[in-house]
Design a protein around this motif. Structure first.
Motif, PDB file in Angstrom:
ATOM      1  N   GLN A 184      33.142  -2.704  -9.236  1.00  0.00           N
ATOM      2  CA  GLN A 184      34.474  -2.922  -8.659  1.00  0.00           C
ATOM      3  C   GLN A 184      35.514  -3.227  -9.724  1.00  0.00           C
ATOM      4  O   GLN A 184      36.718  -3.041  -9.498  1.00  0.00           O
ATOM      5  CB  GLN A 184      34.432  -4.090  -7.647  1.00  0.00           C
ATOM      6  CG  GLN A 184      33.705  -3.786  -6.353  1.00  0.00           C
ATOM      7  CD  GLN A 184      32.214  -3.998  -6.481  1.00  0.00           C
ATOM      8  OE1 GLN A 184      31.720  -4.401  -7.546  1.00  0.00           O
ATOM      9  NE2 GLN A 184      31.481  -3.722  -5.403  1.00  0.00           N
ATOM     10  N   ASP A 185      35.073  -3.714 -10.897  1.00  0.00           N
ATOM     11  CA  ASP A 185      36.016  -4.021 -11.971  1.00  0.00           C
ATOM     12  C   ASP A 185      36.538  -2.777 -12.667  1.00  0.00           C
ATOM     13  O   ASP A 185      37.615  -2.799 -13.270  1.00  0.00           O
ATOM     14  CB  ASP A 185      35.354  -4.944 -13.002  1.00  0.00           C
ATOM     15  CG  ASP A 185      34.943  -6.275 -12.408  1.00  0.00           C
ATOM     16  OD1 ASP A 185      35.618  -6.719 -11.455  1.00  0.00           O
ATOM     17  OD2 ASP A 185      33.958  -6.866 -12.892  1.00  0.00           O
ATOM     18  N   ILE A 186      35.758  -1.695 -12.574  1.00  0.00           N
ATOM     19  CA  ILE A 186      36.135  -0.490 -13.321  1.00  0.00           C
ATOM     20  C   ILE A 186      36.430   0.702 -12.410  1.00  0.00           C
ATOM     21  O   ILE A 186      36.912   1.725 -12.877  1.00  0.00           O
ATOM     22  CB  ILE A 186      35.024  -0.103 -14.322  1.00  0.00           C
ATOM     23  CG1 ILE A 186      33.683   0.106 -13.590  1.00  0.00           C
ATOM     24  CG2 ILE A 186      34.870  -1.182 -15.392  1.00  0.00           C
ATOM     25  CD1 ILE A 186      32.558   0.525 -14.509  1.00  0.00           C
ATOM     26  N   ASP A 187      36.124   0.550 -11.104  1.00  0.00           N
ATOM     27  CA  ASP A 187      36.344   1.651 -10.162  1.00  0.00           C
ATOM     28  C   ASP A 187      37.158   1.110  -8.988  1.00  0.00           C
ATOM     29  O   ASP A 187      36.664   0.336  -8.169  1.00  0.00           O
ATOM     30  CB  ASP A 187      35.010   2.210  -9.683  1.00  0.00           C
ATOM     31  CG  ASP A 187      35.186   3.454  -8.820  1.00  0.00           C
ATOM     32  OD1 ASP A 187      36.340   3.783  -8.469  1.00  0.00           O
ATOM     33  OD2 ASP A 187      34.167   4.083  -8.471  1.00  0.00           O
ATOM     34  N   GLU A 188      38.413   1.533  -8.891  1.00  0.00           N
ATOM     35  CA  GLU A 188      39.290   1.020  -7.833  1.00  0.00           C
ATOM     36  C   GLU A 188      38.813   1.472  -6.452  1.00  0.00           C
ATOM     37  O   GLU A 188      38.999   0.765  -5.454  1.00  0.00           O
ATOM     38  CB  GLU A 188      40.733   1.496  -8.068  1.00  0.00           C
ATOM     39  CG  GLU A 188      41.749   0.928  -7.080  1.00  0.00           C
ATOM     40  CD  GLU A 188      41.814  -0.586  -7.089  1.00  0.00           C
ATOM     41  OE1 GLU A 188      42.230  -1.165  -6.063  1.00  0.00           O
ATOM     42  OE2 GLU A 188      41.454  -1.201  -8.121  1.00  0.00           O
ATOM     43  N   LYS A 189      38.155   2.648  -6.379  1.00  0.00           N
ATOM     44  CA  LYS A 189      37.632   3.089  -5.087  1.00  0.00           C
ATOM     45  C   LYS A 189      36.548   2.137  -4.587  1.00  0.00           C
ATOM     46  O   LYS A 189      36.488   1.799  -3.406  1.00  0.00           O
ATOM     47  CB  LYS A 189      37.084   4.510  -5.203  1.00  0.00           C
ATOM     48  CG  LYS A 189      38.148   5.571  -5.396  1.00  0.00           C
ATOM     49  CD  LYS A 189      37.536   6.961  -5.393  1.00  0.00           C
ATOM     50  CE  LYS A 189      38.614   8.033  -5.548  1.00  0.00           C
ATOM     51  NZ  LYS A 189      38.032   9.407  -5.547  1.00  0.00           N
TER      52      LYS A 189
END
Length: 353
Positions: free
Chosen positions: A46-51
């Protein structure tokens, strides 16, 4: 060569060590088990993928929405299910439909709030480890300022302002779930309605001796005696006897009419026979002690004393109101009530006018 000797020939900087600087202590001969420090931080998806972050946000919001729906279901259960409805639920067997619905909906409401908060913390809130050396209890101004700065930073990283969907649904769930406790207050008992203002006495009800269970005649009441009475038709084998007698209990004394000081008391009596509630107006104890010379009755619980020759007024003790008098008359040779008590019997309560 001994182990100690070998270590003596090896420079300290060659000994195994943990992370240096802010990450850990250096291992030495004197401290071979030093703190290795924190491991490298690993980013979540979740820190690197906004989806992925959006998916987690929707999941948290779903938990809070389900909690809101369950709370609404909890309240609706009071309307839908009668208290005596029994259903079969495997493997519990036959249980109350109302209790089952209340337990299920309240459990889901509370679980979803907790699950949503945990999922939010584990997937979206900042998980960066922060290490800080211990400091004295009395913090310096600089430390206090740093704490406030860290708090503001943590509040910003929680996403409360940016992730409005989570914030709004969480507030909705937290606002609705306390309504469950408000509804539970209904289980404290049935609403009193007018039950505190009325008793079993009404026009035409005969006075029955509570000891002999026979209707009372005026000649049965002697001057100076104390007689306890109940409404005709109220029997001890009645399953509601105790709740009814707690309001209907009556005591009768006969006083010479010239000794009755209160005008209404004289008008509501018959040949000096006066009828008063037996229930003390302090905390509801039954009054049972009568002094025939002074016409005083004494409550044995807290010594409230009432004058039965002067409208049952309080002359001593913590009781706040006079004893209610029952208007009586004689018909066909028997004592009977003319009406109910003019005011509520027993202890004072907020509706007393």
């Amino acid at each position: 060569m001994s182990e100690t000797g070998r270590h003596a020939d090896v420079p300290e900087e060659t000994l195994p060590s943990g992370r240096d600087g802010a990450h850990g202590d250096v291992a030495t001969r004197e401290n071979p088990f030093a703190d290795p420090g924190l491991p490298p931080h690993e980013h979540r998806i979740q820190d690197i993928d906004e989806k992925a972050a959006k998916r987690s946000e929707r999941t948290v919001a779903l938990f809070f929405v389900v909690s809101m729906l369950a709370t609404i279901g909890f309240i609706a259960s009071y309307v839908i299910f009668p208290i005596d409805k029994i259903i079969y639920v495997w493997p519990l067997g036959h249980i109350s439909a109302l209790n089952f619905a209340l337990g299920l909906t309240l459990g889901v409401a509370l679980f979803c709030i907790g699950a949503g908060a945990v999922h939010w913390a584990r997937t979206l809130m900042s998980d960066v480890e922060v290490a800080q050396e211990r400091h004295p209890i009395e913090a310096e101004p600089e430390v206090k300022a740093k704490v406030m700065a860290d708090f503001r930073e943590g509040a910003a990283e929680s996403g409360m302002g940016r992730r409005k969907l989570i914030r709004n649904t969480m507030f909705g769930a937290l606002a609705l779930v306390p309504l469950s406790g408000v509804v539970l207050l209904r289980d404290l008992g049935p609403l009193p309605e007018k039950k505190l203002r009325t008793t079993g006495w009404k026009k035409g009800i005969r006075l029955v001796n509570q000891s002999t269970n026979l209707p009372l005649r005026p000649e049965d009441i002697a001057v100076g005696s104390l007689t306890f009475a109940k409404p005709e038709g109220l029997e001890e084998d009645d399953h509601e006897f105790h709740s009814k007698i707690a309001k209907d209990a009556l005591m009768l004394v006969r006083i010479q009419p010239q000794n009755i000081k209160d005008k209404q008391e004289l008008e509501w009596s018959h040949e000096g026979i006066v009828a008063y509630s037996k229930i003390c107006t302090h905390v509801g104890c039954p009054i049972s002690l009568y002094e025939q010379q002074t016409h005083h009755v004494l409550c044995p619980c807290h010594q409230s004393t009432f004058d039965l020759s002067d409208g049952g007024r309080v002359i001593f003790g913590p009781a706040g109101h006079a004893l209610p008098q029952l208007h009586i008359t004689v018909k066909d040779g028997y004592l009977e009530a003319v009406s109910d008590f003019a005011e509520p019997v027993g202890p004072s309560f907020w509706e007393r006018g």
